[in-house]
Each structure stands twice: as C-alpha cells, then as structure tokens.
Enzyme design. Sequence first.
Site, PDB file in Angstrom:
ATOM      1  N   ASP A 285       6.254  -8.788 -23.546  1.00 13.68           N
ATOM      2  CA  ASP A 285       6.862 -10.030 -24.004  1.00 13.68           C
ATOM      3  C   ASP A 285       6.893  -9.986 -25.392  1.00 13.68           C
ATOM      4  OD1 ASP A 285       7.013 -13.361 -22.270  1.00 13.68           O
ATOM      5  OD2 ASP A 285       8.196 -12.450 -23.861  1.00 13.68           O
ATOM      6  N   GLU A 490       9.580 -22.708 -22.024  1.00 17.90           N
ATOM      7  CA  GLU A 490       8.186 -22.389 -22.351  1.00 17.90           C
ATOM      8  C   GLU A 490       7.435 -23.365 -22.570  1.00 17.90           C
ATOM      9  OE1 GLU A 490      10.058 -18.295 -24.267  1.00 17.90           O
ATOM     10  OE2 GLU A 490       7.882 -18.484 -24.095  1.00 17.90           O
TER      11      GLU A 490
HETATM   12  O1  IDE Z   1      13.592 -13.795 -24.537  1.00 11.54           O
HETATM   13  C1  IDE Z   1      12.897 -12.704 -24.418  1.00 11.54           C
HETATM   14  C2  IDE Z   1      11.545 -13.069 -23.679  1.00 11.54           C
HETATM   15  C3  IDE Z   1      11.712 -13.632 -22.345  1.00 11.54           C
HETATM   16  O2  IDE Z   1      12.379 -12.676 -21.378  1.00 11.54           O
HETATM   17  C4  IDE Z   1      10.170 -14.144 -21.758  1.00 11.54           C
HETATM   18  O3  IDE Z   1      10.514 -14.602 -20.292  1.00 11.54           O
HETATM   19  C5  IDE Z   1       9.713 -15.372 -22.568  1.00 11.54           C
HETATM   20  O4  IDE Z   1       8.331 -15.288 -22.359  1.00 11.54           O
HETATM   21  C6  IDE Z   1      10.044 -15.295 -23.929  1.00 11.54           C
HETATM   22  N1  IDE Z   1       9.620 -15.898 -25.047  1.00 11.54           N
HETATM   23  C7  IDE Z   1      10.253 -15.455 -26.160  1.00 11.54           C
HETATM   24  C8  IDE Z   1      10.263 -16.236 -27.396  1.00 11.54           C
HETATM   25  N2  IDE Z   1       8.912 -17.063 -27.380  1.00 11.54           N
HETATM   26  C9  IDE Z   1       8.833 -17.689 -28.571  1.00 11.54           C
HETATM   27  C10 IDE Z   1       7.562 -18.633 -28.370  1.00 11.54           C
HETATM   28  C11 IDE Z   1       7.451 -19.407 -29.492  1.00 11.54           C
HETATM   29  C12 IDE Z   1       7.914 -19.178 -30.803  1.00 11.54           C
HETATM   30  C13 IDE Z   1       8.814 -18.048 -30.926  1.00 11.54           C
HETATM   31  C14 IDE Z   1       9.130 -17.230 -29.663  1.00 11.54           C
HETATM   32  C15 IDE Z   1      10.866 -14.241 -25.901  1.00 11.54           C
HETATM   33  N3  IDE Z   1      10.952 -14.191 -24.553  1.00 11.54           N
END
Ligand code: IDE
Length: 600
Positions: A285, A490
Amino acid sequence: EYMKYKDPKLAINVRIKDLMSRMTLEEKIGQMVQIDRTKASNKVLKKYLIGSVLSGGGSVPAKRASAETWVDMVNDFQKGSLSTRLGIPMIYGIDAVHGHNNVYGATVFPHNVGLGCTRDPALVKKIGAATALEVRATGIPYVFAPCIAVCRDPRWGRCFESYSEDHTIVQAMTEIIPGLQGDIPANSRKGVPFVGGKQKVAACAKHYLGDGGTNKGINENNTIISANGLFSIHMPAYYNSVIKGVATVMISYSSWNGVKMHSNRQLITGFLKNRLKFRGFVISDWQGIDRMTTPEHANYTWSIITGVNAGIDMIMVPYNYTEFIDGIIPLVKGKFISMTRIDDAVRRILRVKFGMGLFENPLADYSMAKYLGKKEHRELAREAVRKSLVLLKNGKYADKPLLPLSKKAPKILVVGSHADNIGNQCGGWTIVWQGKSGNITTGTTILSAIKKTVAPETKVVYRENPDAKFVKNNKFSYAIVVVGEPPYAETFGDSLSLTIPETGINTIKNVCGAIKCVVVLISGRPVVIEPYISQIDALVAAWLPGSEGQGVADVLFGDYGFTGKLARTWFKNVDQLPMNVGDSHYDPLFPFGFGLTTKP
Ligand SMILES: OC[C@@H]1[C@@H](O)[C@H](O)[C@@H](O)c2nc(CNc3ccccc3)cn21
C-alpha cells in the site's frame, strides 16, 4: 533487431526468460518501483527505469480533465518508459473502487456496502465490465480494486468499501474480477493472472489480510484473531480471487496479532504465493513499507529488507523513489535481499505486463473516450442503486404501509442535507480522496430524481432543514427526509459513536414529528437510528448510491419493488459492537438478511 521478448508469438515464459536474461540489476529494481504521478515525468521514468505510476486518491492531470487529457498524460509517461534501453512499458494504476471515481463525468456506482445488499454477483460483474471500459477510456490499464475486506466492525472508516460482514457474500462478489479483467480461459492454470485485452484492466484484490477485522475498527490497526478465525473469515475471498485470475494483490497496512502484514512472509510468500499458487504480483500500500515501523520511516533500510523479503514485489513508494532505489541496490549486492527474490518479483510483474498485452499495446488512443459516463453505464448504476436499497420500516402500522409513495399527491416536501447533493450521495473516494459535499460531478441527485418521477401536477417543495412550523402549516401529503453521513475515507471515517451529524437528526425530528415521513439514510454503514425509529414512518437504508440517484426514486414511488437485504447487522447501540451474524450474543435492531419488500 529481433529479440525473443518482443515476439508476441512466443510463450510468455519464453519472453520473460529472454527479457530477464538481458536486464541489469538497475532495470530489475526499476520494475519494482511505483511512483505517484505528481513525481513522474517522461524524463524520470526514462532515467530511473520506473515500472509503474499511480494516481493516489483525487490525483488528476487537471480539474475536470477530459478522457483525452488523461490519455495524453498516461501516454507521455509511457513514452518515457518505451525510450529506455529495453523499452519495458510502465503500468499506470488508479483506485476505481466504485466506477472510475477520480474522473469528472465518470459513472459513479454504489459503494460495495450497497452492492452487498443486492445479492447479485452477475450485476456486480457487469459493473466491473463497465468500470473497465471507463478506466480504459482514460488510457489506464490497472485498478486498485476490488476491496474484498470483510468488515467486522462498522466503526471502521473503510467499512463502506466492504461488501459484507459475511465472507460468503464477499466471495460471491469477487465476480467483479472477471468483470474487470475478463473471464479466464477454461483450461488456464489457476493462479495465473489473466487480463483479456484492451477493453479490460488488471485488478487488485485488497487489502491482504484481515484489513476489515481490526480492533474496534481502528484503521491500519491490529487484527486480533486466531489463525482459524483469520482463515475462515478474511481469507476465503482470496481463494476465489486467485482462482479467477486476479492480476495483483495489495497488502494491508494492518497487523495480524501484532505482526505488520507488510512484513508477514508466512502469509505473503508462504501461503498466498506457495500454497495458493498466486502468480501475479504483490503490491504494497501507499508508503506501506515506511509504516511498518513506528514512527513511520524510522528505519527505511529495515523496511526495505523486511518488506521485499516478505514477498512484496512492487513498492508503492510513492514519492521518495531515489531513496528506495539507492537503498535497495546495496542490500541486494550485500546479499541482504537475494537475487532470487528480486527475480521472483520482476518475473511476476513481467508476467502481468506480458499477459495483458501491454508490450503490444503500451499506448492508448482516444477511441474509447466515448465510454466515459456512457448512458448504458448510468442505467446499470441506476439498477444497482434500486437493488441496493433496504426497506427497514414501512409505516407505523403493518396494515398501513407508507411505501410505495403516491406519484399523484398534490404537494410533497423533500428535505435534508443529502437530498440535493451529489457529493454526499457518492461518499468517499469520489473526485477527491475523501469525497466532498456539493456539485462535484455529473449525475442525478435524489431531489431531481423525485421531481422527474412524480406527476407533473404534483408540487415538490425542497427545504434543506425546515422548522416544524413550516412543515405543519403547508398541507404536505408526506415528506421525504434524505440525511446521513458526510463523505469520508480511511482513518477520517473511523468513528466510535456512529452518529449522523446533529443537523440530520434535527431534520428528522422537525419533519417526522409533524407529518408522515420516509427517511432515506445515506451512510457508509449502519449508524445510530434506534432512538428515532418510533417517530419515523418509513426507513430506507440507501448506503452510498453514487451518481445515479434516479434509482432511489424508482423504488420509493413503486416503479420497482424493494428487494435489498442487509449484508451487515444493524446494531441498536455501539456498546454492542462488534456484533456480527452468527455471534452467540446477537441482539440487533435489524438482523443480517433483513429487508422488507414492496410490489412494483
Ligand atoms: O490510492 C492508492 C492506495 C489505495 O489503493 C489503498 O486502498 C489505500 O489504503 C490507500 N491509501 C492511500 C493514501 N493514504 C494516505 C493516508 C494518510 C496520508 C496520506 C496518504 C493510498 N492508497
């Protein structure tokens, strides 16, 4: 000059072997790197030999970018990859989890929480096929979908991405994979990734393993469960996905009994690759290896060694790719990571790229732009909305059902924060990562659907949040109250209270306290409703229906009957959680499988 790997007439294994024999360590490592589009360019891809690019949630080439603009962006990156020594095409990935949801004007289908209530795998397969066409319209060949989480606690911010608390429903809904990728040929070996040509996309079963079982539904947290529980609840849908030829599997941020999934070699290599014979590639991820440590990125060298040795083949870096490349090369040279492991990762990535025809068709054209937001897809989404609605209450007295509503009432009232708001009815992962209230994309709001459905002489009055006096003094035949949760994604969706915003409760009280009301709940999961049930005449769970709100009016006014059945237990209060069908202590407000029906 002629090189075997460029010859599509040769067997894929022969092409892989030939290409691998030509690749330097740098070229192999490059294939394992996925970067965000904001860091990518023709030059960067060429210089660093990058194998994959992604759009993170909401990452678009321009606001309201057209399909053609998307195609131009993807092609520009691709030309960088094609201009490298070996010309290995890069693969562009994006989250198309309820239609091509990042793209303005795309059909936005109901989120998985609603699709689980349809109990219709064939419908979900068609949604996959339509989604593949809309994704290919923008020149993209790879989606980070489906999420096959089995959400066991609605306090989890991503519960709406899960088809059900019951793994058998999630297993059935893996039919979206052949929808997205195409049906695997009858005699093909199980576990081999299959993507059937330019109208199909590579899929991604996620997030392996146990993402939906974390303690109190805390996102990215710890799934505390026996091996038997893990394998009987969270693993089954991965069997189905692998058998159906899923091209990729994404690893979960979460842990199993305190061990980070991104470091779990037994489950990734031991089980998924060696026991289930999964032959596609495993992707981390976003910053998944950084988050193996607390604080994140605290020991990047350890993260690289442990994540890659666990069996992760492609790393969604997504920004600090030079740090990753400069970090891993000495680790391979120093034998902390074996060449065998690197070759396994690259072989898997090449197998997907060769198998889906990416070497033969690395560049897109504008010929599929017409599929984006196509009428037939919106009609399919409208059907999915109809079948996802669950009727939880229909009149205060069984012999006096309120639904279906009369189309010929002289004057009706429509109220609520979610009645005239495309962004609210789509939820998270729509246009932007977290989703957003307001007129964010094309589609039909529930209010406009109601206006289109009732008789021309019926007067439809809309007020977002009227006071009781207004409701009482205007002789409305009935009110439709559309309220619920704001969009979220999320961790932002994690909730211990599971209440809907006060305004929505207020609207219910003001309106349902004065006249006959049907409450249409827009939510990513069951929410607190028990205290208000007695005031409500009829109650519909509409989940996150997406852009085609017409499906809601179709059923409210009886053009179609209610058929949806709960795919999640509806609790009485949050102190009962977690509480799932089959639990010894089971005292729901509405049980798993519940759903009243009406005749069309
Ligand atoms: O978008 C790409 C992946 C997605 O496919 C996953 O299901 C997901 O868990 C996922 N989360 C992020 C970004 N998460 C994030 C969380 C906090 C701060 C910045 C980014 C990207 N992605």
